[in-house]
Design a protein around this motif. Structure first.
Motif, PDB file in Angstrom:
ATOM      1  N   TRP A  33     -36.546 -28.035  11.725  1.00 57.83           N
ATOM      2  CA  TRP A  33     -35.103 -27.927  11.486  1.00 57.83           C
ATOM      3  C   TRP A  33     -34.737 -28.195  10.036  1.00 57.83           C
ATOM      4  N   ALA A  34     -35.670 -28.794   9.297  1.00 53.41           N
ATOM      5  CA  ALA A  34     -35.388 -28.999   7.866  1.00 53.41           C
ATOM      6  C   ALA A  34     -36.687 -29.117   7.090  1.00 53.41           C
ATOM      7  N   VAL A  35     -36.675 -28.612   5.883  1.00 57.52           N
ATOM      8  CA  VAL A  35     -37.746 -28.843   4.920  1.00 57.52           C
ATOM      9  C   VAL A  35     -37.104 -29.542   3.737  1.00 57.52           C
ATOM     10  N   GLU A  36     -37.643 -30.700   3.417  1.00 56.77           N
ATOM     11  CA  GLU A  36     -37.010 -31.547   2.402  1.00 56.77           C
ATOM     12  C   GLU A  36     -37.973 -31.741   1.239  1.00 56.77           C
ATOM     13  N   PRO A  37     -37.584 -31.321   0.042  1.00 57.67           N
ATOM     14  CA  PRO A  37     -38.456 -31.565  -1.102  1.00 57.67           C
ATOM     15  C   PRO A  37     -38.522 -33.062  -1.404  1.00 57.67           C
ATOM     16  N   HIS A  80     -39.525 -31.530   8.894  1.00 52.18           N
ATOM     17  CA  HIS A  80     -38.893 -32.277   9.989  1.00 52.18           C
ATOM     18  C   HIS A  80     -38.927 -31.454  11.272  1.00 52.18           C
ATOM     19  N   VAL A  89     -42.130 -36.173  11.598  1.00 46.54           N
ATOM     20  CA  VAL A  89     -41.926 -35.829  10.191  1.00 46.54           C
ATOM     21  C   VAL A  89     -43.288 -35.782   9.508  1.00 46.54           C
ATOM     22  N   ARG A 110     -36.724 -24.144  -2.029  1.00 50.41           N
ATOM     23  CA  ARG A 110     -36.314 -23.643  -3.345  1.00 50.41           C
ATOM     24  C   ARG A 110     -37.260 -22.580  -3.896  1.00 50.41           C
ATOM     25  N   ARG A 152     -29.150 -18.916   3.145  1.00 51.60           N
ATOM     26  CA  ARG A 152     -29.175 -20.336   2.831  1.00 51.60           C
ATOM     27  C   ARG A 152     -28.679 -21.123   4.040  1.00 51.60           C
ATOM     28  N   ARG A 191     -29.251 -24.952   5.370  1.00 49.07           N
ATOM     29  CA  ARG A 191     -29.906 -26.243   5.160  1.00 49.07           C
ATOM     30  C   ARG A 191     -30.456 -26.775   6.473  1.00 49.07           C
ATOM     31  N   ILE A 192     -29.710 -26.556   7.560  1.00 47.24           N
ATOM     32  CA  ILE A 192     -30.223 -26.906   8.880  1.00 47.24           C
ATOM     33  C   ILE A 192     -30.781 -25.607   9.447  1.00 47.24           C
ATOM     34  N   GLU A 223     -35.203 -42.291  12.003  1.00 43.97           N
ATOM     35  CA  GLU A 223     -36.159 -41.296  11.506  1.00 43.97           C
ATOM     36  C   GLU A 223     -37.554 -41.659  12.008  1.00 43.97           C
ATOM     37  N   PRO A 224     -38.254 -40.666  12.599  1.00 45.48           N
ATOM     38  CA  PRO A 224     -39.625 -40.947  13.020  1.00 45.48           C
ATOM     39  C   PRO A 224     -40.459 -41.360  11.810  1.00 45.48           C
ATOM     40  N   LEU A 261     -31.680 -30.835  -0.284  1.00 45.25           N
ATOM     41  CA  LEU A 261     -31.280 -31.511   0.943  1.00 45.25           C
ATOM     42  C   LEU A 261     -31.892 -32.901   1.016  1.00 45.25           C
ATOM     43  N   ARG A 277     -28.595 -37.934   8.430  1.00 40.99           N
ATOM     44  CA  ARG A 277     -28.740 -38.915   9.507  1.00 40.99           C
ATOM     45  C   ARG A 277     -27.600 -39.916   9.491  1.00 40.99           C
TER      46      ARG A 277
END
Lengths: 461, 395, 85
Positions: A67-71, A79, A94, A268, A422, A424-425, A438-439, B294, B300
């Motif tokens: 559901w998300a990729v976070e740099p 995630h 995660v 990105r 685009r 984000r979710i 958060e796991p 993000l 959260r």
């Protein structure tokens, strides 16, 4: 743990995981489906077991949504929610990685036409997934329409699942189109005989194949009862007087494919011409992120697998594995891309489709935004960008987040056509899932080396 | 004929503030050209919730401007309706009211102190207990200890609002050019004589810097730096839901979060429905420059805050998160007025998350100042060379 | 395996999705839009279009094409926008 994360278990993802594992690197292969194979190798979900086996170094995580990729510093955090689709009880995971392979594939592009929001109108991919995966045909009398070679296996699967395929309506004129680039077509290797085999199969089922023809309207009150087929001119404007009504209870349409870009955008990665830009080692513009398969251009399963093999090796190298450049796979990628270019040239989407719409034709299915409302935003409010277009018209603001309407709305509004990607979710999560603790992050341990930083694309590309 | 030949005023930035300034200036008869390097209403404005709030402002100059703006919004929309027609003037204006809730004993007294002070400053506010608050918002948590109801709080859809204001500018003979960057000012005899756009000179008598979070950048290009910084905010959007939250509902600590100057992440729950049924969940404030990536931790914390206020949201899908940069000034006050260094250069920025609410008052103040009229609200606290801002100005 | 569709018990097989079960039953539409109340059902079949929303065990906004059924699932049509029960 020091491992590659591969997102998507279709031809590209499977090949990437296998190639990296063969080099001794651990892999986590994440996929939304219960079984391996993705859309192309769609398995029968009702049969026992899995057709594919993976090396022991690969951990397959099925039923998982990224559901998300976070740099984050040095890499990316992926995630996941794992469990029954869209259920609040899914569990979180995660994964942090320094080598992320995106193989998220593509989905059918559907073009709007009056009545396309009636039940009984499906994408070609839906008909295929239901026939191959669930053993059920989406209708009894089905018309398959759109453009591209994918329409043939869809018609064949429908016939095998017991449907009567009334016709295949191909909006382009494929024979002359292929002849315009014989070298490119020949680069397709097994693809041409494979398509010939489907064509033979359809001939035996007496399925008519109509060129320069499209479904320009679907009729019915609560569901599809008939369609209007029309001959198209070169630019896809219906030829006046050529319309005829055909009784059907289902329509399956597909006008090529749209890459599933949101994770690449979240990471990105540079997007070029609607696809993720990659180097000879399938590296994206972001170090440590690789892309393979339809994300980088629509080219089919063989090309996707070749790109996956290269991406898997490149990702392994980034984690410090000693890797010889996979020259064979790299050569197959180059040949495959020539074929993909020929394919794109032979089966383009022509501009005349916009003339199939009426003022009250729904463009955005989620928010029921019709052409009139979209035009009002552009003309009266002089909207000049995707974000204001969405907010002024409502198109693309629904649950699919512009996946279905984005490209079409952008064309109708005269804007660049990937700007809707685009997200984000990347897939909806329930608020309670987000609100939960958060796991624990499964971190990526770096065996850092300067050589690993450099992909072999730069050495050998 | 190109719209860019000459203008009385060039407004740089086609967000809600630029649009409101251009509307007010064109209403007093000026030919206005609005330019934006991106799409009009496409940046901070498109990432806003459309707040028109009195409740989150302590007595002082910003509340005075907010009160004037709140009075002005419905009048402005009424006049746009006459001028542009019903459809274009429909900006989803909702005088829905706001509800501020305290969820612990410690917050009750500070909430009562602020409501008392706001009441004296002319804000309509009713102090409520738990039962009365839940009568207004039945899905609200039982854990609240006190609440304050602000009937004057309202909401508009910011992109519709900005595009309607810009349509009025065009209807009055002005022009709006998106995708057009201003490369610099043309100064003759120490005064603004025009702007450079696409290598060409566009003569004009005045330039308004309405670049929002990029106002600091533009002010450097213009040769008259002011300190406006980006402060990032994220909003979560749920799937469309049946009517659930009638007002804008937020926790009492939101006011402190808005007023904070911390660089670190501030999160305070703000929950409201939109006319399409989605629920917007804010608010976060973070000073991380123009970094757009993000951060899951922000999402959260937003989710936790919302579920705490409205437990029913727990099993509702979130389909979207959007972020934007808001223009932040060190003393939390907008900058509205003439630049003392370059005659003909004006600034209208620094509204942070309140730009939509403060837009009509800002536009009017700017037009009054330019016309030499006495503004309804005292402009002195917003002036460009005020000590708090001046101290930050680096040559 | 048995699941409940709109109050009636029906047979289902291991591995079937909600959309698979409903299509097998000949059901074409199981949701109405919140704007004009138009019927909708399966469209993309692979989880991208969110048209095939259905309520499963009291939770709305579940994609029928992605949700694999479990024994005893209570599946109901979804009418416009709904809150979880």
């Amino acid at each position: 743990m020091n491992r590659i994360v591969v997102v998507g278990a279709g031809p590209a993802g499977l090949a990437a995981a296998t190639a990296a594992a063969a080099l001794g690197v651990e892999v986590v292969l994440v996929d939304a489906a219960p079984k391996l194979g993705g859309q192309f190798f769609r398995q029968d979900a009702l049969a026992r077991g899995d057709r594919f086996t993976l090396p022991f170094q690969v951990e397959h995580v099925p039923n998982a949504t990224v559901w998300a990729v976070e740099p984050v510093a040095g890499g990316h955090r992926v995630h996941l929610r794992i469990g029954a689709a869209d259920d609040p009880s899914r569990t979180g995971r995660v994964l942090e990685t320094r080598a992320l392979v995106l193989a998220t594939g593509a989905f059918d592009r559907a073009l709007p036409f009056p009545g396309w929001d009636l039940p009984g109108v499906f994408t070609a991919g839906a008909a295929q997934a239901m026939a191959k995966g669930q053993g059920v045909a989406v209708g009894d009398r089905v018309l398959v329409g759109g453009t591209g070679p994918f329409l043939l296996p869809v018609a064949a699967s429908l016939a095998a699942a017991g449907a009567r395929v009334v016709a295949v309506a191909e909006a382009n004129a494929p024979v002359s189109a292929w002849l315009s680039d014989p070298a490119g077509a020949a680069a397709g290797g097994r693809r041409i005989p494979e398509l010939a085999r489907y064509a033979g199969l359809l001939a035996r089922h007496r399925v008519p194949y109509r060129r320069r023809t499209a479904v320009v309207e679907a009729h019915g009150s609560r569901q599809v009862e008939a369609v209007t087929l029309a001959r198209l001119d070169r630019e896809w404007a219906p030829v006046p007087g050529s319309e005829r009504r055909v009784e059907v209870d289902a329509v399956a349409v597909g006008f090529g494919f749209t890459p599933q870009l949101e994770l690449a955008v979240a990471a990105r990665c540079r997007i070029e011409g609607g696809f993720v830009a990659v180097d000879a080692a399938q590296g994206t513009s972001v170090p440590g992120v690789f892309a393979a398969g339809e994300l980088t251009g629509i080219g089919g399963a063989e090309l996707a697998a070749s790109e996956g093999a290269v991406a898997g090796a490149a990702a392994a190298k980034r984690l410090g594995a000693v890797v010889e450049p996979p020259l064979g796979a790299m050569a197959r990628v180059r040949a495959g891309r020539r074929f993909a270019a020929a394919l794109a040239a032979a089966f383009p989407v022509r501009s005349g489709w916009t003339g199939w719409l009426r003022e009250d034709t729904v463009v955005c299915r989620c928010e029921e935004v019709d052409l009139r409302r979209l035009r009002a935003a552009v003309e009266e409010r002089d909207v000049g960008g995707v974000r204001p277009l969405k907010l002024a018209s409502g198109a693309g603001l629904g649950l699919c987040q512009g996946r279905v309407c984005g490209r079409n709305a952008a064309v109708l509004a005269g804007l660049g056509d990937t700007a809707f990607a685009r997200r984000r979710i990347a897939s909806p999560v329930r608020l309670g899932e987000l609100a939960a603790a958060e796991p624990e992050v499964e971190s990526a341990d770096p065996p850092w080396s300067a050589a690993a930083e450099r992909g072999f694309g730069q050495d050998f590309g | 004929m190109s719209p860019i030949e000459s203008a009385d005023v060039v407004v740089v930035g086609a967000g809600i503030i630029g649009a409101a300034c251009a509307e007010a200036l064109s209403a007093s008869g000026r030919r206005v050209l609005v330019v934006d390097r991106g799409a009009p209403a496409g940046a901070t404005t498109a990432a806003g919730e459309g707040n028109v709030l009195l409740s989150d402002k302590a007595p002082g100059p910003e509340l005075d401007l907010a009160l004037a703006s709140r009075r002005r919004w419905p009048e402005l929309l009424e006049s746009l309706r006459g001028e542009l027609g019903e459809a274009l003037a429909d900006v989803e204006w909702e005088a829905k009211g706001g509800l501020v809730v305290a969820t612990d004993q410690d917050s009750i007294t500070p909430l009562r102190i602020i409501t008392e002070a706001q009441r004296e400053a002319g804000v309509e506010v009713r102090d409520l207990g738990q039962a009365a608050a839940r009568a207004l918002e039945p899905h609200l948590t039982t854990a609240i200890t006190a609440a304050a109801h602000y009937p004057g709080d309202a909401q508009v859809q910011p992109v519709l609002a900005a595009t309607a204001l810009l349509a009025a500018v065009r209807a009055r003979g002005g022009a709006v050019c998106g995708g057009t960057a201003v490369e610099g000012l043309i100064v003759k005899g120490g005064k603004v004589a025009g702007v450079r756009v696409g290598g060409e000179a566009v003569p004009c008598g005045a330039v308004v810097n309405a670049c929002g979070p990029w106002a600091g950048h533009f002010s450097i290009t213009a040769g008259a730096p002011i300190e406006v910084l980006p402060r990032r905010g994220m909003v979560l959007v749920t799937a469309p839901l049946p009517p659930l939250v009638a007002r804008k509902v937020y926790a009492a600590d939101y006011v402190a979060s808005v007023a904070s100057g911390d660089v670190d992440l501030q999160v305070s729950p703000v929950v409201e429905s939109t006319p399409t049924g989605t629920v917007l969940i804010g608010s976060s404030r973070q000073r991380t420059g123009f970094d757009e990536s993000l951060e899951v931790e922000v999402l959260r914390r937003l989710a936790r805050g919302a579920v705490r206020l409205f437990p029913v949201l727990e099993r509702v899908p979130v389909m979207r998160a959007y972020g934007g940069f808001r223009p932040y000034t060190p003393d939390h006050l907008p900058v509205i007025g003439r630049d003392p260094r370059i005659p003909g250069l004006w600034h209208a920025s620094g509204h942070e998350g309140a730009g939509v609410g403060l837009a009509p008052g800002t536009g009017r103040m700017l037009a009054d100042l330019m016309d030499g009229r006495r503004p309804e609200v005292d402009p002195v606290p917003f002036r460009v060379d005020r000590p708090a801002l001046m101290a930050q100005i680096k040559a | 395996m048995r699941v409940v569709w709109d109050g009636e018990e029906v047979e289902a097989r291991e591995g079937q999705t909600v959309a698979g079960v409903l299509t097998g039953l000949g059901v074409r539409s199981w949701r109405t839009t919140r704007g004009s109340g138009r019927p909708r059902g399966l469209f993309c079949g692979i989880g991208t279009c969110f048209d095939c929303l259905v309520k499963v065990n009291g939770v709305p906004d579940v994609r029928a094409c992605q949700r694999v059924v479990a024994d005893g699932d209570d599946i109901r049509p979804q009418s416009g926008a709904e809150l979880p029960s």
